[in-house]
Motif scaffolding. Structure first.
Motif, PDB file in Angstrom:
ATOM      1  N   SER A   1     -69.752  36.195 -24.927  1.00  0.00           N
ATOM      2  CA  SER A   1     -69.855  34.770 -25.218  1.00  0.00           C
ATOM      3  C   SER A   1     -68.485  34.132 -25.048  1.00  0.00           C
ATOM      4  N   GLY A   2     -68.445  32.795 -25.070  1.00  0.00           N
ATOM      5  CA  GLY A   2     -67.167  32.106 -24.927  1.00  0.00           C
ATOM      6  C   GLY A   2     -66.186  32.469 -26.024  1.00  0.00           C
ATOM      7  N   GLY A   3     -66.679  32.559 -27.262  1.00  0.00           N
ATOM      8  CA  GLY A   3     -65.803  32.905 -28.371  1.00  0.00           C
ATOM      9  C   GLY A   3     -65.262  34.315 -28.260  1.00  0.00           C
TER      10      GLY A   3
ATOM     11  N   LYS B   1     -61.282  35.425 -27.786  1.00  0.00           N
ATOM     12  CA  LYS B   1     -60.623  36.385 -28.674  1.00  0.00           C
ATOM     13  C   LYS B   1     -59.920  37.475 -27.870  1.00  0.00           C
ATOM     14  N   LEU B   2     -60.588  37.942 -26.813  1.00  0.00           N
ATOM     15  CA  LEU B   2     -59.983  38.978 -25.983  1.00  0.00           C
ATOM     16  C   LEU B   2     -58.745  38.444 -25.274  1.00  0.00           C
ATOM     17  N   ASP B   3     -58.785  37.183 -24.831  1.00  0.00           N
ATOM     18  CA  ASP B   3     -57.607  36.580 -24.213  1.00  0.00           C
ATOM     19  C   ASP B   3     -56.416  36.631 -25.172  1.00  0.00           C
TER      20      ASP B   3
ATOM     21  N   ALA C   1     -66.795  29.776 -33.776  1.00  0.00           N
ATOM     22  CA  ALA C   1     -65.745  30.480 -33.040  1.00  0.00           C
ATOM     23  C   ALA C   1     -64.386  29.817 -33.258  1.00  0.00           C
ATOM     24  N   ARG C   2     -64.373  28.492 -33.328  1.00  0.00           N
ATOM     25  CA  ARG C   2     -63.115  27.772 -33.599  1.00  0.00           C
ATOM     26  C   ARG C   2     -62.572  28.166 -34.961  1.00  0.00           C
TER      27      ARG C   2
END
Length: 346
Positions: free
Chosen positions: A149-151, A155-157, A182-183
């Protein structure tokens, strides 16, 4: 890991100037115009401003990805122009765009990052497991990143930026596009980096609530320069009194957006002209602006000022949808220093 002396600023920018070519026979685009700030070690320093204000250009200069046309910059006490290799070892950089290989797994991405930073294979593997657990990605460690997912991907970034335990971390718009949950999770991680680990975090954002919540100190950036700097509370406290916000009825929409008291006559037409003319006569009301259907002003006593404000608009024939009083916000600070709200500048 490069240690940063506590008495020395972790980040410094002094008089940064950067111009980009706009094409043949066109004047250059001024990205930065003498931008300056400094950040103390172990703090979250925010650069707040709309897209195009110069935030990302500033980060790219500090990260040694581009050179300024003038001015100097230091990261962890190191001159970015004279010691670029040492600067890169001292920082983690999380750009706006994803930095992962979408076809590889999270573990593979982190192992590669560790090896690129010169970590032995065993140490890189241990650090990868540690970061996967920290960001709640252990269960998805062996899945391709394209399935995240985007979140999860964001997080991995951030985890990639932390692989080599840098004393300074750059987060360029880290929560753009994330859902509220996620924010919130990302905010907790960012706050913990400075509070629990002593890391210096440079955060660029155009979200007012993000800057207000996370930044120990921030610089408001507009048109390539810093127009205000301080703690969020100090910047808001400098605006004396209460903010009066009046939303005009839809049929009263101004044909002169962002009109303000003292503007040239041709900018004060229609409902904007009527509202400004009426409110300039309200005692104690100052810093009056009209932006679309929103009227803003400041006063030392909002409770006393609101009835005269509404009466003045009613007498001028300007219909009102709602009216509120509020303590100063960062948007009010931005309005004070730039003449328009951050939302209008996007």
């Amino acid at each position: 890991m490069v240690a940063v002396p506590r008495e020395e600023a972790a980040l410094e920018a002094a008089g940064l100037v950067k111009n980009y070519s706009a094409g043949r026979n066109k004047p250059p685009v001024e990205a930065l115009r003498g931008l300056s700030f400094s950040a103390a070690p172990g703090t979250v320093f925010g650069l707040l401003g709309p897209n195009g204000a110069g935030k990302s250009t500033t980060v790219r200069i500090l990260a040694t990805l581009t050179s300024p046309d003038a001015g100097t910059a230091r990261v962890a006490g190191l001159d970015v122009a004279k010691e670029p290799d040492r600067v890169r070892r001292a920082l983690g950089y999380v750009a706006q765009k994803p930095g992962t290989d979408p076809m590889a797994t999270a573990t593979e991405n982190l192992l590669l990052a560790g090896r690129l930073h010169g970590m032995p294979r065993r140490a890189a593997a241990a650090r990868a497991r540690e970061l996967l657990d920290r960001f709640g990605l252990s269960d998805a460690a062996d899945r391709p990143v394209r399935t995240y997912s985007g979140g999860m991907a964001r997080k991995l970034d951030v985890a990639l930026g932390l692989t080599h335990r840098p004393p300074v971390l750059f987060l360029d718009e880290p929560t753009t596009g994330l859902d509220p949950r996620a924010r919130s999770e990302m905010w907790r991680e960012i706050a913990g980096m400075a509070a629990d680990e002593g890391m210096t975090v440079l955060l660029t954002t155009h979200y007012l609530d993000e800057a207000d919540r996370l930044a120990d100190r921030l610089a408001i950036v507009a048109h390539g320069t810093v127009v205000a700097e301080g703690t969020p509370d100090a910047l808001k406290s400098a605006l004396r009194g209460d903010a009066v916000h009046v939303e005009l009825a839809a049929d009263a929409r101004s044909d002169a957006p962002a009109a303000r008291a003292g503007a040239a006559p041709d900018a004060r037409t229609g409902a904007a002209r009527a509202a400004l003319s009426a409110l300039e006569r309200v005692p104690g009301l100052r810093e009056i602006t009209v932006d679309g259907t929103t009227v803003r002003g400041r006063t030392d006593d909002g409770a006393r000022a609101l009835p005269p404000v509404l009466a003045a608009l009613d007498e001028a024939g300007v219909a009102v949808a709602s009216a509120t009083l509020a303590r100063p916000s960062l948007d009010d600070v931005y309005l004070r220093h730039t003449g328009h709200t951050l939302e209008a500048a996007r």
